[in-house]
Scaffold this active site. Structure first.
Site, PDB file in Angstrom:
ATOM      1  N   CYS A   1       1.056  -1.194   0.166  1.00 28.18           N
ATOM      2  CA  CYS A   1       0.239   0.003  -0.641  1.00 28.18           C
ATOM      3  C   CYS A   1       0.935   1.377  -0.315  1.00 28.18           C
ATOM      4  CB  CYS A   1      -0.770  -0.046   1.634  1.00 28.18           C
ATOM      5  SG  CYS A   1       0.185   0.327   2.765  1.00 28.18           S
TER       6      CYS A   1
ATOM      7  N   CYS B 268       2.548   2.163   3.388  1.00 32.42           N
ATOM      8  CA  CYS B 268       3.456   1.303   3.797  1.00 32.42           C
ATOM      9  C   CYS B 268       4.691   1.226   2.896  1.00 32.42           C
ATOM     10  CB  CYS B 268       2.846  -0.270   3.685  1.00 32.42           C
ATOM     11  SG  CYS B 268       1.422  -0.713   4.027  1.00 32.42           S
TER      12      CYS B 268
ATOM     13  N   ASP C  18      -1.020  34.296 -25.034  1.00 27.94           N
ATOM     14  CA  ASP C  18      -0.051  34.919 -25.963  1.00 27.94           C
ATOM     15  C   ASP C  18      -0.885  35.048 -27.253  1.00 27.94           C
ATOM     16  OD1 ASP C  18       2.147  35.790 -27.666  1.00 27.94           O
ATOM     17  OD2 ASP C  18       2.724  34.229 -27.762  1.00 27.94           O
TER      18      ASP C  18
END
Length: 692
Positions: free
Chosen positions: A11, A14, A384
């Protein structure tokens, strides 16, 4: 730093704990272990044996090079075996002695949960409390009070939960890895007429490579021989093939559809567009969003809080409410299981990786999860003008001819010029199919234009300075005034007595610009602003044509930066540009977005890169980012909501061990499936509305 691929990470929380342990080693302070990409980065000097030992404490390991192991199939087999043992235990309970069924329940528990138990036992000794510790305490407690069947169910469901969690993350990882497979492995170089196969890492600038039909172009280059259509989807996300012939540029990773092309390599593979894309996509997985950082911090406090609640549930009812100790202990163990933060920690990473992958497939490179999250919150976009909303190429928008010889004279004089305006004029002449004459005694005057002699008579082509010697009629003066008001650059043609005609030059607005602006407003962008160095009239004209909210003209690069900072005070602001003068403004914005065919400085500075030479995919990218943000919030709500519902069941005493683990597993499954829908999203509704 050395990179390793790690397998067996159970996980995200972990992985974080393992990273902290590795960082405590000598030379380990810069170590990084990323759950999303399953990659470990450590200094060369670190003791890798000690690193492997730390990883092994959580059941993880460094994968051998070129050896890909399927840990998920192994997990699935363990779960299936434990389910069979559980079924046998249920059968034995009714037909054989209770001790035989208890043995089978223990076997089912061991098969599915032995890794969790071993890791949890080690953590318990160290007083380190995480998911494995909680599960180990719960299993010991369940068996301690004789709940053999419940304990086995918990172990099996937790195994299923781990399998589904790993499978979901692996699916997201593979979606990224499928993008990385577009890189070719080798190239055919031509040396003295001989063909030779080499690794793409061995090609260098200047090499001539042969690309046959169906083969991938190994790196960026220029076609020197041949003609073919090329699929550039891997680079730009555009599905339609692009015709290529001599002198055309090609991208590495694009596929030659038919015929044979000879390409002169302009960049070694490591510097090619494809290599940059793959590098950016890989890096994007490593960053953590503010939401992920908050979840990780929250999980640290969440688990101890759940343990405290568990102790309250175990001791308060028997001591003060007369509840049976065994019942209270059972409820407390169930609360412990509710404390597993798996679904909560998983609520963000799968969604983030899926969002990055989806955009990458479309040729939109998001350099990290934090920028994807930002993209979904953008309320103001500054553009721009040149090369972004317009093509950056002059074209003849309007013309007036007072003399029939006008086009023949201007074309005869401009045909040898390489100036962009001259090229625009010659393009128009090609469309009109005008016959040209021979211009002699051509003289270029800086800041004015060109003088030339045709059939013994002098003519001039240029700006208003070239006609200062003439007395202009009212209609010529009026036309010049009109062209100026429309923001056009004027090119006049005259002889020694009269003006023969004039053309109005403009920067061509991209065909998709107005559609893109409309789509952006539909996605929730409140303000679309143009920042340009061009004069007021030109800016006004472009802004009106494409449907922008507002514009600012006559801006120097440093003034663009100030304007972007000013806009950022009103809300999350993105800046989009393609030129070197846009780089400071891109850096100053909350989010910098560069056009992929722009300058390297703009691309390096930007947080998001559009690999197409247009803005067409931007609204979909924003829509995807917004969906990711919505899903993350939904996932957090589901993860915490199911936990809260399970905890409330303790009040009437209805919470059981299997309900507790099902609440966590249900949240994990929902969070994973919902996150993966991002990869399937089509956004057709938005596109249909915008183009209808």
């Amino acid at each position: 730093m050395i990179q390793y691929r790690v397998k067996g990470l159970s996980c995200a929380n972990c992985a974080k704990n393992l990273e902290e342990e590795i960082q405590k080693l000598e030379y380990g302070e810069n170590a990084k272990l990323n759950f999303q990409s399953s990659k470990l980065y450590v200094n060369e000097e670190i003791n890798i044996t000690k690193v492997k030992k730390i990883l092994a404490s959580d059941g993880a390991y460094i994968e051998e090079e070129n050896k890909h192991e399927d840990t998920h199939s192994y997990l699935l087999w363990l779960v299936l075996l434990s389910v069979l043992a559980f079924i046998a235990a249920v059968v034995f309970e009714k037909t054989l002695s209770p001790s035989a069924s208890v043995t089978m329940y223990i076997i089912a528990t061991v098969i599915s949960g032995y890794k969790t138990f071993l890791k949890g036992a080690k953590n318990l000794v160290r007083l380190k409390f995480n998911i494995d510790t909680l599960m180990t305490i719960a299993l010991i407690g369940a068996f301690g009070i004789g709940e053999w069947k419940e304990g086995a169910v918990v172990a099996i469901l937790f195994g299923v939960n781990e399998y589904l969690e790993g499978l979901g993350m692996e699916k997201a990882r593979r979606s990224i890895e499928s993008l990385l497979e577009v890189a070719p492995n080798e190239a055919t170089i031509v040396i003295n007429g001989q063909e030779k196969k080499v690794s793409i890492h061995d090609i260098k600038a200047g090499d001539i490579v042969l690309v046959k039909a169906g083969e991938k172009i190994p790196s960026d280059g220029i076609v020197v021989e041949g003609k073919s259509s090329v699929n550039e989807a891997a680079i730009t996300g555009e599905s339609l093939p692009v015709e290529k012939e001599a002198k055309d540029e090609v991208f590495g990773g694009s596929i030659n559809n038919e015929g044979i092309l000879k390409v002169r390599i302009t960049k070694p593979y490591e510097e090619s567009s494809l290599a940059k894309i793959l590098h950016l996509v890989e890096e994007a997985q490593e960053t953590k969003t503010p939401t992920e950082q908050f979840i990780n911090k929250f999980a640290k406090y969440y688990t101890p809080l759940i343990m405290l609640i568990s102790l309250v549930v175990i001791f308060i009812p028997p001591l003060f409410l007369g509840v049976d100790w065994r019942t209270s202990l059972y409820q407390g163990l169930a609360v412990l299981i509710v404390g597993c933060p798996c679904a909560l920690v998983l609520s963000s990473p799968i969604a983030i990786v899926s969002g990055i992958t989806r955009n990458a497939r479309k040729g939109i490179l998001v350099k990290g999860g934090v920028y994807l999250e930002q993209l979904g919150k953008i309320g103001i976009i500054a553009f721009d003008k040149t090369g972004t909303l317009t093509k950056g190429e002059p074209y003849v928008e309007k013309f007036v001819e007072y003399d029939p010889s006008f086009w023949s004279i201007i074309g005869s004089i401009e045909k040898s010029s390489t100036h962009p305006i001259a090229k625009a004029i010659m393009k128009k002449i090609d469309e009109l199919n005008v016959s040209l004459l021979e211009a002699r005694s051509v003289v270029v005057t800086s800041g004015e234009g060109i003088k030339a002699e045709i059939d013994g008579k002098e003519y001039r082509v240029g700006n208003e300075k070239t006609i200062q010697h003439l007395s202009l009629s009212e209609n010529v003066k009026e036309d010049i005034k009109t062209f100026k008001q429309e923001g056009l650059t004027i090119v006049l043609v005259s002889d020694d007595k009269n003006v023969l005609g004039m053309v109005g030059i403009a920067d061509e607005i991209r065909q998709e610009s107005s559609q893109v602006i409309r789509m952006l407003h539909r996605t929730g962008v409140k303000r679309t602003v143009m920042l340009t160095g061009d004069h007021e009239k030109t800016a006004e004209k472009v802004a009106k044509k494409v449907g922008l909210s507002e514009y600012f003209a006559n801006l120097l690069p440093e003034e663009k930066v100030e304007k972007v900072k000013e806009l950022s005070l009103s809300g999350k602001t993105a800046m989009i540009g393609d030129g070197i003068n846009d780089a400071p403004a891109l850096a100053a914005a909350d989010l910098g977005i560069a056009m992929g065919k722009g300058t390297d400085s703009a691309i390096e500075t930007a947080d998001i890169v559009l690999m197409q030479d247009h803005l067409g995919k931007l609204p979909e990218a924003i829509s995807t980012a917004k969906k990711v943000n919505r899903i993350i919030k939904l996932n957090i709500g589901i993860a915490l909501g199911l936990k809260a519902a399970a905890l409330l069941l303790t009040i009437p005493g209805w919470l059981t061990l299997w309900i507790a683990i099902l609440s966590d597993m249900g949240a994990t499954v929902l969070v994973t499936l919902i996150s993966l829908t991002i990869l399937w999203e089509r956004n057709k509704k938005l596109l249909n509305e915008a183009f209808s």
